[in-house]
Scaffold this active site. Structure first.
Site, PDB file in Angstrom:
ATOM      1  N   SER A 172       0.824  -1.214   0.000  1.00  0.00           N
ATOM      2  CA  SER A 172       0.000   0.000   0.000  1.00  0.00           C
ATOM      3  C   SER A 172       0.853   1.257   0.000  1.00  0.00           C
ATOM      4  O   SER A 172       2.065   1.236   0.262  1.00  0.00           O
ATOM      5  CB  SER A 172      -0.934   0.033   1.216  1.00  0.00           C
ATOM      6  OG  SER A 172      -0.303   0.604   2.341  1.00  0.00           O
ATOM      7  N   VAL A 173       0.186   2.376  -0.237  1.00  0.00           N
ATOM      8  CA  VAL A 173       0.822   3.688  -0.217  1.00  0.00           C
ATOM      9  C   VAL A 173       1.411   3.998   1.152  1.00  0.00           C
ATOM     10  O   VAL A 173       2.366   4.780   1.271  1.00  0.00           O
ATOM     11  CB  VAL A 173      -0.199   4.775  -0.632  1.00  0.00           C
ATOM     12  CG1 VAL A 173      -1.325   4.900   0.403  1.00  0.00           C
ATOM     13  CG2 VAL A 173       0.466   6.119  -0.860  1.00  0.00           C
ATOM     14  N   LYS A 174       0.876   3.385   2.202  1.00  0.00           N
ATOM     15  CA  LYS A 174       1.313   3.692   3.560  1.00  0.00           C
ATOM     16  C   LYS A 174       2.723   3.184   3.866  1.00  0.00           C
ATOM     17  O   LYS A 174       3.308   3.566   4.886  1.00  0.00           O
ATOM     18  CB  LYS A 174       0.320   3.120   4.571  1.00  0.00           C
ATOM     19  CG  LYS A 174      -1.048   3.773   4.529  1.00  0.00           C
ATOM     20  CD  LYS A 174      -0.990   5.245   4.918  1.00  0.00           C
ATOM     21  CE  LYS A 174      -2.385   5.832   5.069  1.00  0.00           C
ATOM     22  NZ  LYS A 174      -2.356   7.235   5.501  1.00  0.00           N
ATOM     23  N   ASP A 175       3.287   2.362   3.009  1.00  0.00           N
ATOM     24  CA  ASP A 175       4.690   1.985   3.185  1.00  0.00           C
ATOM     25  C   ASP A 175       5.581   3.219   3.193  1.00  0.00           C
ATOM     26  O   ASP A 175       6.587   3.283   3.906  1.00  0.00           O
ATOM     27  CB  ASP A 175       5.155   1.063   2.049  1.00  0.00           C
ATOM     28  CG  ASP A 175       4.586  -0.340   2.145  1.00  0.00           C
ATOM     29  OD1 ASP A 175       3.809  -0.614   3.077  1.00  0.00           O
ATOM     30  OD2 ASP A 175       4.917  -1.158   1.271  1.00  0.00           O
TER      31      ASP A 175
ATOM     32  N   ALA B   3       5.207   4.995   6.591  1.00  0.00           N
ATOM     33  CA  ALA B   3       5.796   4.161   7.643  1.00  0.00           C
ATOM     34  C   ALA B   3       7.317   4.274   7.631  1.00  0.00           C
ATOM     35  O   ALA B   3       7.955   4.486   8.670  1.00  0.00           O
ATOM     36  CB  ALA B   3       5.366   2.712   7.459  1.00  0.00           C
TER      37      ALA B   3
END
Length: 359
Positions: A60-63, A66
């Site tokens: 996901s884009v949230k990598d 993070a």
């Protein structure tokens, strides 16, 4: 535009390598493909392109966020070897953090609303994170999952609360990576960018980079699901209303202006509200016509890109984000009972209902 599209179709197997080998999980984050959505581009007369963030190594884009917040904490000396990373997250940021923590040797603790899909919870635990699902309450409530994460981290030595909503290292990660990537992949010919936002990091960081690189020419718009106050905030000139209602989407929509969004909110050119009915119909349509298996937030972004293309007129290039795939939500999004319970079954065209294969 038609010649370029025909050329792309004529050489579907010729995509080049984008880099040499990279340094582990961390090195694999980012540099995702920019995917032209062919049918929607042809329908609108625009070039609708979407960043394939589901191809990040954590899915996901949230990598990006993070990795960004962890590297920032390391750089500032707040996180040392063997430390603990704590976050309150609706799912994908936690998954990205769990991957990053495994790769860099940290303990990962996640607090999340108990409304999130079981697939996300299971995956977090498989990745070695400690997961605490807690009742979903408003941000103002001391029992909100973000506050519980903050308080937990305070009690531990060598621990950080990554604070994804208000830690602007989140937006900075997108400013350094997502925005410049989109600009390069469109050869600097980008008329508009639009996406939904939860923490504000993707929109603010990407938007700021694109505004700078285009000298203000590229428009940046916000897409918003039902139950969020951000659409009304933008369209009313900055008036916050009480949050009410909800959406099938996870991880997007907001009841306040986060610090991340606050870094850019005054530069947003407009906002579109996207109902769940349009989101679910687009999710099934993209699977059928483009062969792309996406989560609801990605489908909402594509609906918004189409509507913005229609507003701006033919010949424009519009970019958005495909945040993640449907794998983490499939027990809901492709369940007949769930769709019926949400009153969304009728929103799916008859010829696409064949994809709702789960009872």
């Amino acid at each position: 535009m038609q010649v370029a599209a025909a050329a792309l179709r004529a050489r579907p197997l010729s995509r080049a390598f984008t880099s040499r080998s990279v340094d582990g999980f961390v090195g694999a984050v980012g540099n995702t493909p920019l995917i032209r959505l062919n049918r929607l581009s042809e329908q609108t007369g625009c070039n609708i392109v979407a960043k394939g963030e589901f191809q990040n190594p954590g899915g996901s884009v949230k990598d990006r966020a993070a990795l960004g917040v962890v590297l920032d904490a390391e750089k500032r000396g707040l996180l040392k070897p063997g430390g603990t990373v704590v976050e309150g997250t609706a799912g994908n940021t936690g998954i990205g953090l769990a991957h990053v923590c495994r790769a860099r040797g940290y303990r990962c603790v996640i607090f999340m609303p108990n409304t999130q899909s079981q697939e996300k919870i299971d995956l977090l635990r498989m990745l070695g994170a400690e997961v605490y699902p807690v009742p979903a309450v408003a941000y103002e409530n001391p029992a909100n999952y973000n506050h519980q994460a903050r308080d937990f981290a305070k009690e531990l030595p060598n621990a950080i609360w990554t604070d994804q909503f208000d830690n602007t290292a989140n937006a900075d990660a997108h400013y350094r990576t997502t925005g410049p990537e989109i600009w390069a992949q469109t050869d600097g010919k980008l008329d508009a960018f639009i996406c939904a936002t939860g923490t504000g990091g993707s929109l603010a960081g990407t938007g700021r980079a694109l505004k700078e690189k285009s000298n203000g020419r590229t428009q940046v718009w916000l897409a918003d699901p039902p139950g969020s106050v951000l659409h009304s905030y933008i369209t009313s000139g900055g008036k916050l209303t009480e949050r009410s209602g909800g959406s099938i989407t996870e991880g997007i929509g907001q009841g306040r202006i986060t610090n991340n969004l606050g870094t850019f909110v005054k530069n947003i050119d407009g906002a579109l509200r996207i109902p769940d009915e349009k989101t679910i119909a687009m999710l099934y349509d993209l699977l059928d016509t483009e062969g792309i298996y996406l989560g609801a937030s990605s489908a909402l972004n594509v609906v918004a890109a189409v509507e913005l293309a229609q507003k701006l007129g033919p010949g424009k290039t519009i970019a958005t984000l495909l945040c993640d795939g449907a794998y983490r939500y499939q027990s809901r999004l492709f369940s007949k009972k769930w769709l019926q319970a949400k009153g969304l079954e009728a929103a799916i065209p008859e010829h696409l209902k064949k994809y709702a294969v789960l009872e």
